[in-house]
Design a protein around this motif. Structure first.
Motif, PDB file in Angstrom:
ATOM      1  N   THR A  31       0.973  -1.198  -0.078  1.00 28.23           N
ATOM      2  CA  THR A  31       0.154  -0.148  -0.079  1.00 28.23           C
ATOM      3  C   THR A  31       0.917   1.257  -0.045  1.00 28.23           C
ATOM      4  O   THR A  31       1.721   1.500   0.847  1.00 28.23           O
ATOM      5  CB  THR A  31      -0.896   0.088   1.120  1.00 28.23           C
ATOM      6  OG1 THR A  31      -1.730  -1.225   1.280  1.00 28.23           O
ATOM      7  CG2 THR A  31      -1.695   1.121   1.265  1.00 28.23           C
ATOM      8  N   LEU A  32       0.759   2.168  -1.032  1.00 28.44           N
ATOM      9  CA  LEU A  32       1.681   3.230  -1.123  1.00 28.44           C
ATOM     10  C   LEU A  32       0.584   4.382  -0.861  1.00 28.44           C
ATOM     11  O   LEU A  32      -0.433   4.591  -1.267  1.00 28.44           O
ATOM     12  CB  LEU A  32       2.054   3.389  -2.683  1.00 28.44           C
ATOM     13  CG  LEU A  32       2.547   4.632  -3.073  1.00 28.44           C
ATOM     14  CD1 LEU A  32       3.924   4.881  -2.219  1.00 28.44           C
ATOM     15  CD2 LEU A  32       2.773   4.931  -4.613  1.00 28.44           C
ATOM     16  N   VAL A  33       1.009   5.388   0.104  1.00 29.02           N
ATOM     17  CA  VAL A  33       0.282   6.411   0.669  1.00 29.02           C
ATOM     18  C   VAL A  33       0.882   7.716   0.007  1.00 29.02           C
ATOM     19  O   VAL A  33       2.204   7.752   0.290  1.00 29.02           O
ATOM     20  CB  VAL A  33       0.076   6.387   2.130  1.00 29.02           C
ATOM     21  CG1 VAL A  33      -0.687   7.792   2.431  1.00 29.02           C
ATOM     22  CG2 VAL A  33      -0.597   5.363   2.397  1.00 29.02           C
ATOM     23  N   TYR A  39      -0.428  13.513  -5.949  1.00 30.65           N
ATOM     24  CA  TYR A  39      -1.312  12.143  -6.193  1.00 30.65           C
ATOM     25  C   TYR A  39      -1.239  12.009  -8.020  1.00 30.65           C
ATOM     26  O   TYR A  39      -0.841  11.047  -8.552  1.00 30.65           O
ATOM     27  CB  TYR A  39      -2.709  12.517  -5.805  1.00 30.65           C
ATOM     28  CG  TYR A  39      -3.756  11.679  -6.281  1.00 30.65           C
ATOM     29  CD1 TYR A  39      -3.613  10.275  -6.091  1.00 30.65           C
ATOM     30  CD2 TYR A  39      -4.802  12.060  -6.874  1.00 30.65           C
ATOM     31  CE1 TYR A  39      -4.379   9.298  -6.609  1.00 30.65           C
ATOM     32  CE2 TYR A  39      -5.976  11.147  -7.127  1.00 30.65           C
ATOM     33  CZ  TYR A  39      -5.804   9.622  -7.090  1.00 30.65           C
ATOM     34  OH  TYR A  39      -6.725   8.985  -7.572  1.00 30.65           O
ATOM     35  N   LEU A  40      -1.451  13.028  -8.457  1.00 31.06           N
ATOM     36  CA  LEU A  40      -1.464  13.208 -10.061  1.00 31.06           C
ATOM     37  C   LEU A  40      -0.399  12.719 -10.799  1.00 31.06           C
ATOM     38  O   LEU A  40      -0.179  11.884 -11.420  1.00 31.06           O
ATOM     39  CB  LEU A  40      -2.135  14.375 -10.683  1.00 31.06           C
ATOM     40  CG  LEU A  40      -2.589  14.470 -12.162  1.00 31.06           C
ATOM     41  CD1 LEU A  40      -3.756  13.287 -12.337  1.00 31.06           C
ATOM     42  CD2 LEU A  40      -3.228  15.665 -12.514  1.00 31.06           C
ATOM     43  N   SER A  41       0.757  13.470 -10.415  1.00 35.27           N
ATOM     44  CA  SER A  41       2.060  13.124 -10.516  1.00 35.27           C
ATOM     45  C   SER A  41       2.738  11.938 -10.379  1.00 35.27           C
ATOM     46  O   SER A  41       3.084  10.887 -11.268  1.00 35.27           O
ATOM     47  CB  SER A  41       3.141  14.181 -10.234  1.00 35.27           C
ATOM     48  OG  SER A  41       3.243  13.945  -9.043  1.00 35.27           O
ATOM     49  N   VAL A  42       1.998  11.241  -9.330  1.00 36.20           N
ATOM     50  CA  VAL A  42       2.666  10.051  -8.893  1.00 36.20           C
ATOM     51  C   VAL A  42       1.807   9.031  -9.678  1.00 36.20           C
ATOM     52  O   VAL A  42       2.518   7.727 -10.315  1.00 36.20           O
ATOM     53  CB  VAL A  42       2.258   9.628  -7.512  1.00 36.20           C
ATOM     54  CG1 VAL A  42       2.209   8.101  -7.063  1.00 36.20           C
ATOM     55  CG2 VAL A  42       3.281  10.436  -6.295  1.00 36.20           C
ATOM     56  N   THR A  80      -9.233   8.518  -0.987  1.00 37.63           N
ATOM     57  CA  THR A  80      -9.616   7.815  -2.221  1.00 37.63           C
ATOM     58  C   THR A  80      -8.452   6.499  -2.040  1.00 37.63           C
ATOM     59  O   THR A  80      -7.216   6.695  -2.214  1.00 37.63           O
ATOM     60  CB  THR A  80      -9.517   8.387  -3.491  1.00 37.63           C
ATOM     61  OG1 THR A  80     -10.391   9.367  -3.390  1.00 37.63           O
ATOM     62  CG2 THR A  80      -9.377   7.570  -4.873  1.00 37.63           C
ATOM     63  N   VAL A  81      -8.866   5.303  -2.796  1.00 34.08           N
ATOM     64  CA  VAL A  81      -8.034   4.022  -2.832  1.00 34.08           C
ATOM     65  C   VAL A  81      -8.294   3.555  -4.106  1.00 34.08           C
ATOM     66  O   VAL A  81      -9.192   3.492  -4.560  1.00 34.08           O
ATOM     67  CB  VAL A  81      -8.498   3.127  -1.713  1.00 34.08           C
ATOM     68  CG1 VAL A  81      -7.656   1.870  -1.733  1.00 34.08           C
ATOM     69  CG2 VAL A  81      -8.422   3.490  -0.347  1.00 34.08           C
ATOM     70  N   VAL A  95      -3.012   2.160  -3.748  1.00 38.61           N
ATOM     71  CA  VAL A  95      -2.552   3.369  -3.668  1.00 38.61           C
ATOM     72  C   VAL A  95      -3.502   4.322  -2.617  1.00 38.61           C
ATOM     73  O   VAL A  95      -4.938   4.099  -3.180  1.00 38.61           O
ATOM     74  CB  VAL A  95      -2.499   4.261  -5.018  1.00 38.61           C
ATOM     75  CG1 VAL A  95      -2.023   5.842  -4.599  1.00 38.61           C
ATOM     76  CG2 VAL A  95      -1.117   3.488  -5.784  1.00 38.61           C
ATOM     77  N   ARG A  96      -3.205   4.904  -1.924  1.00 33.66           N
ATOM     78  CA  ARG A  96      -4.070   5.597  -1.095  1.00 33.66           C
ATOM     79  C   ARG A  96      -3.651   7.151  -0.903  1.00 33.66           C
ATOM     80  O   ARG A  96      -2.609   7.297  -0.718  1.00 33.66           O
ATOM     81  CB  ARG A  96      -4.183   5.009   0.403  1.00 33.66           C
ATOM     82  CG  ARG A  96      -5.306   5.932   1.521  1.00 33.66           C
ATOM     83  CD  ARG A  96      -5.379   5.269   2.777  1.00 33.66           C
ATOM     84  NE  ARG A  96      -5.802   3.926   2.577  1.00 33.66           N
ATOM     85  CZ  ARG A  96      -5.063   2.530   3.134  1.00 33.66           C
ATOM     86  NH1 ARG A  96      -3.981   2.829   3.764  1.00 33.66           N
ATOM     87  NH2 ARG A  96      -5.641   1.461   3.095  1.00 33.66           N
TER      88      ARG A  96
END
Length: 199
Positions: A31-33, A39-42, A80-81, A95-96
């Motif tokens: 799980t990546l937080v 968020y968008l670039s990741v 959001t997950v 991804v969280r």
């Protein structure tokens, strides 16, 4: 943790570097937080970086952490997950990302990256009230257009705020305040030894 997941963890840390807020192993997946600002670039990197190659969005859902861990949660309320799949590497990732404002939860839309996010984000908006900036058609998808509130929020009343019925005189559907009295339902506890024919 398997060697495959160790390789994924290493690849994530090498590519994302300081954008990893936390990376943990649970339920057979990593799980990546990440921060809302990253968020968008990741997500773009997760899809486009050849060493990661997360080309498939399996699922996206909203979460309300208001009463999480029996009320011990002290972080942001809405998240959001995403569940992602890399077909080429045959690995999965969760991804969280948490919205920074509990009063107006706002996150970037990932539908330009994974078009499958379109209806998932509409569902999270409808049920949790999470707004996805950049979504080209953000509107309700499960509740009707006159619905008040977001029914998956932990503070939403079970009976709702309004009910609808057909009015024969007006020959249309009308909305009115809920007429069901709220009550607490206590389950019946069976204590008799002979209940159900058992002796």
């Amino acid at each position: 943790m398997t060697v495959k997941l160790q390789n994924l963890e290493q690849a994530l840390r090498e590519v994302l570097v300081d954008k990893v807020q936390s990376l943990s192993f649970a339920l057979g997946e990593l799980t990546l937080v990440v921060k809302a600002s990253d968020y968008l670039s990741v997500c773009q990197q997760l899809r486009d970086e050849p060493t990661l190659g997360f080309d498939t969005l399996i699922d996206l859902c909203g979460m309300d952490y208001q009463s999480y861990a029996e009320g011990a949660w002290d972080g942001q309320r809405y998240a959001t997950v995403l569940h992602l799949l890399s077909v080429v590497h045959n690995w999965r990732l969760r991804v969280r990302v948490f919205a920074q404002d509990d009063e107006f939860p706002l996150l970037d839309s990932v539908s330009p990256i994974w078009p499958a996010a379109n209806w998932f984000e509409r569902e999270a908006f409808d049920l949790y009230g999470i707004v996805y900036d950049g979504h080209n058609d953000l509107r309700r998808i499960l509740t009707d257009y006159g619905f008040v509130g977001h029914p998956f929020r932990k503070d939403f009343p079970v009976s709702g705020y309004v009910e609808m019925r057909y009015d024969a005189e007006q020959k249309r559907v009308v909305y009115q305040p809920v007429t069901i009295d709220p009550r607490e339902i206590t389950p019946r506890i069976i204590r008799e030894e002979t209940y159900g024919g058992n002796k």
